[in-house]
Design a protein around this motif. Sequence first.
Motif, PDB file in Angstrom:
ATOM      1  N   ALA A  18      -8.131  -2.739   7.513  1.00 24.23           N
ATOM      2  CA  ALA A  18      -8.112  -4.199   7.605  1.00 24.23           C
ATOM      3  C   ALA A  18      -7.068  -4.825   6.676  1.00 24.23           C
ATOM      4  CB  ALA A  18      -9.494  -4.757   7.285  1.00 24.23           C
ATOM      5  N   THR A  19      -6.711  -4.143   5.597  1.00 21.00           N
ATOM      6  CA  THR A  19      -5.734  -4.685   4.663  1.00 21.00           C
ATOM      7  C   THR A  19      -4.305  -4.470   5.139  1.00 21.00           C
ATOM      8  OG1 THR A  19      -7.214  -4.321   2.806  1.00 21.00           O
ATOM      9  CG2 THR A  19      -4.906  -4.604   2.284  1.00 21.00           C
ATOM     10  N   TRP A  20      -3.996  -3.277   5.640  1.00 20.04           N
ATOM     11  CA  TRP A  20      -2.603  -2.997   6.002  1.00 20.04           C
ATOM     12  C   TRP A  20      -2.261  -3.303   7.454  1.00 20.04           C
ATOM     13  CZ3 TRP A  20      -1.606   0.510   9.819  1.00 20.04           C
ATOM     14  CH2 TRP A  20      -2.572   1.474  10.085  1.00 20.04           C
ATOM     15  N   GLU A  21      -3.234  -3.338   8.349  1.00 21.72           N
ATOM     16  CA  GLU A  21      -2.950  -3.573   9.776  1.00 21.72           C
ATOM     17  C   GLU A  21      -2.243  -4.906  10.035  1.00 21.72           C
ATOM     18  OE1 GLU A  21      -2.656  -2.454  13.656  1.00 21.72           O
ATOM     19  OE2 GLU A  21      -3.590  -1.200  12.145  1.00 21.72           O
ATOM     20  N   PRO A  22      -2.630  -6.001   9.375  1.00 18.45           N
ATOM     21  CA  PRO A  22      -1.915  -7.265   9.619  1.00 18.45           C
ATOM     22  C   PRO A  22      -0.439  -7.230   9.189  1.00 18.45           C
ATOM     23  CG  PRO A  22      -4.030  -7.694   8.593  1.00 18.45           C
ATOM     24  CD  PRO A  22      -3.814  -6.208   8.564  1.00 18.45           C
ATOM     25  N   MET A  23      -0.070  -6.338   8.277  1.00 21.28           N
ATOM     26  CA  MET A  23       1.320  -6.242   7.825  1.00 21.28           C
ATOM     27  C   MET A  23       2.178  -5.409   8.766  1.00 21.28           C
ATOM     28  SD  MET A  23       1.126  -5.835   3.711  1.00 21.28           S
ATOM     29  CE  MET A  23      -0.098  -4.550   3.601  1.00 21.28           C
ATOM     30  N   ARG A  24       1.565  -4.658   9.629  1.00 24.73           N
ATOM     31  CA  ARG A  24       2.281  -3.735  10.513  1.00 24.73           C
ATOM     32  C   ARG A  24       3.249  -4.495  11.422  1.00 24.73           C
ATOM     33  NH1 ARG A  24      -0.519   0.928  14.182  1.00 24.73           N
ATOM     34  NH2 ARG A  24       1.409   2.051  14.565  1.00 24.73           N
ATOM     35  N   ASP A  25       4.472  -4.025  11.495  1.00 25.34           N
ATOM     36  CA  ASP A  25       5.551  -4.603  12.314  1.00 25.34           C
ATOM     37  C   ASP A  25       5.962  -6.016  11.887  1.00 25.34           C
ATOM     38  OD1 ASP A  25       5.627  -2.266  13.870  1.00 25.34           O
ATOM     39  OD2 ASP A  25       4.113  -3.047  15.254  1.00 25.34           O
ATOM     40  N   LYS A  26       5.466  -6.501  10.762  1.00 22.76           N
ATOM     41  CA  LYS A  26       5.838  -7.836  10.288  1.00 22.76           C
ATOM     42  C   LYS A  26       6.577  -7.767   8.952  1.00 22.76           C
ATOM     43  CE  LYS A  26       1.860  -9.970  12.478  1.00 22.76           C
ATOM     44  NZ  LYS A  26       0.559 -10.574  12.266  1.00 22.76           N
ATOM     45  N   VAL A  27       6.370  -6.711   8.220  1.00 24.29           N
ATOM     46  CA  VAL A  27       6.938  -6.576   6.879  1.00 24.29           C
ATOM     47  C   VAL A  27       7.709  -5.264   6.816  1.00 24.29           C
ATOM     48  CG1 VAL A  27       6.370  -6.491   4.420  1.00 24.29           C
ATOM     49  CG2 VAL A  27       4.949  -7.828   5.964  1.00 24.29           C
ATOM     50  N   TYR A  36       0.631  -3.353  -0.222  1.00 26.65           N
ATOM     51  CA  TYR A  36      -0.659  -2.696   0.000  1.00 26.65           C
ATOM     52  C   TYR A  36      -1.195  -2.101  -1.297  1.00 26.65           C
ATOM     53  CZ  TYR A  36      -4.211   0.576   1.382  1.00 26.65           C
ATOM     54  OH  TYR A  36      -5.387   1.260   1.460  1.00 26.65           O
ATOM     55  N   SER A  37      -0.324  -1.457  -2.057  1.00 23.61           N
ATOM     56  CA  SER A  37      -0.738  -0.875  -3.332  1.00 23.61           C
ATOM     57  C   SER A  37      -1.253  -1.958  -4.286  1.00 23.61           C
ATOM     58  CB  SER A  37       0.444  -0.128  -3.960  1.00 23.61           C
ATOM     59  OG  SER A  37       0.073   0.430  -5.193  1.00 23.61           O
ATOM     60  N   ARG A  38      -0.563  -3.093  -4.320  1.00 24.68           N
ATOM     61  CA  ARG A  38      -0.977  -4.207  -5.184  1.00 24.68           C
ATOM     62  C   ARG A  38      -2.326  -4.765  -4.739  1.00 24.68           C
ATOM     63  NH1 ARG A  38      -1.190  -9.464  -5.110  1.00 24.68           N
ATOM     64  NH2 ARG A  38      -0.212  -9.658  -3.084  1.00 24.68           N
ATOM     65  N   ARG A  39      -2.489  -4.974  -3.433  1.00 30.47           N
ATOM     66  CA  ARG A  39      -3.758  -5.519  -2.921  1.00 30.47           C
ATOM     67  C   ARG A  39      -4.931  -4.576  -3.195  1.00 30.47           C
ATOM     68  NH1 ARG A  39      -2.389  -8.152   3.015  1.00 30.47           N
ATOM     69  NH2 ARG A  39      -0.753  -9.553   2.302  1.00 30.47           N
ATOM     70  N   LEU A  40      -4.695  -3.278  -3.026  1.00 30.23           N
ATOM     71  CA  LEU A  40      -5.741  -2.296  -3.297  1.00 30.23           C
ATOM     72  C   LEU A  40      -6.147  -2.341  -4.767  1.00 30.23           C
ATOM     73  CD1 LEU A  40      -7.412   0.119  -2.148  1.00 30.23           C
ATOM     74  CD2 LEU A  40      -5.599   1.586  -3.046  1.00 30.23           C
ATOM     75  N   TRP A  41      -5.162  -2.409  -5.659  1.00 27.45           N
ATOM     76  CA  TRP A  41      -5.461  -2.451  -7.094  1.00 27.45           C
ATOM     77  C   TRP A  41      -6.205  -3.733  -7.459  1.00 27.45           C
ATOM     78  CZ3 TRP A  41      -4.171  -5.460 -11.321  1.00 27.45           C
ATOM     79  CH2 TRP A  41      -4.554  -4.927 -12.555  1.00 27.45           C
ATOM     80  N   GLU A  42      -5.784  -4.876  -6.890  1.00 26.98           N
ATOM     81  CA  GLU A  42      -6.463  -6.143  -7.191  1.00 26.98           C
ATOM     82  C   GLU A  42      -7.901  -6.144  -6.677  1.00 26.98           C
ATOM     83  OE1 GLU A  42      -3.976  -9.208  -5.594  1.00 26.98           O
ATOM     84  OE2 GLU A  42      -2.699  -9.242  -7.375  1.00 26.98           O
ATOM     85  N   ALA A  43      -8.143  -5.541  -5.528  1.00 29.50           N
ATOM     86  CA  ALA A  43      -9.482  -5.545  -4.931  1.00 29.50           C
ATOM     87  C   ALA A  43     -10.425  -4.550  -5.593  1.00 29.50           C
ATOM     88  CB  ALA A  43      -9.389  -5.248  -3.436  1.00 29.50           C
TER      89      ALA A  43
END
Length: 84
Positions: A18-27, A36-43
């Motif tokens: 759910a975290t990385w799928e929205p970034m797929r093909d957009k970033v 993704y690494s930053r979001r995982l660490w923050e969460a």
Amino acid sequence: MFAWGMLHLVQALTKDKATWEPMRDKVEPANAAWEYSRRLWEATGLELIPPMPGEAPATESPPALTGPMHVDGSDAPVSGSLGS
């Protein structure tokens, strides 16, 4: 080390789609990986790829002697040495 990193990367991506799928093909992939690494660490407070078990902690003091070691040979004489 490569296998250790890949294991944790695949495991995290599988569990946290759910975290990385929205970034797929957009970033761009390099930016997405960092984000993704930053979001995982923050969460979770966990690193994406943790240090390997048994890895020595970083030390600031040198592990070796800073000068020559004094050896007089009296504690463990060896055959042919001056102490035997």
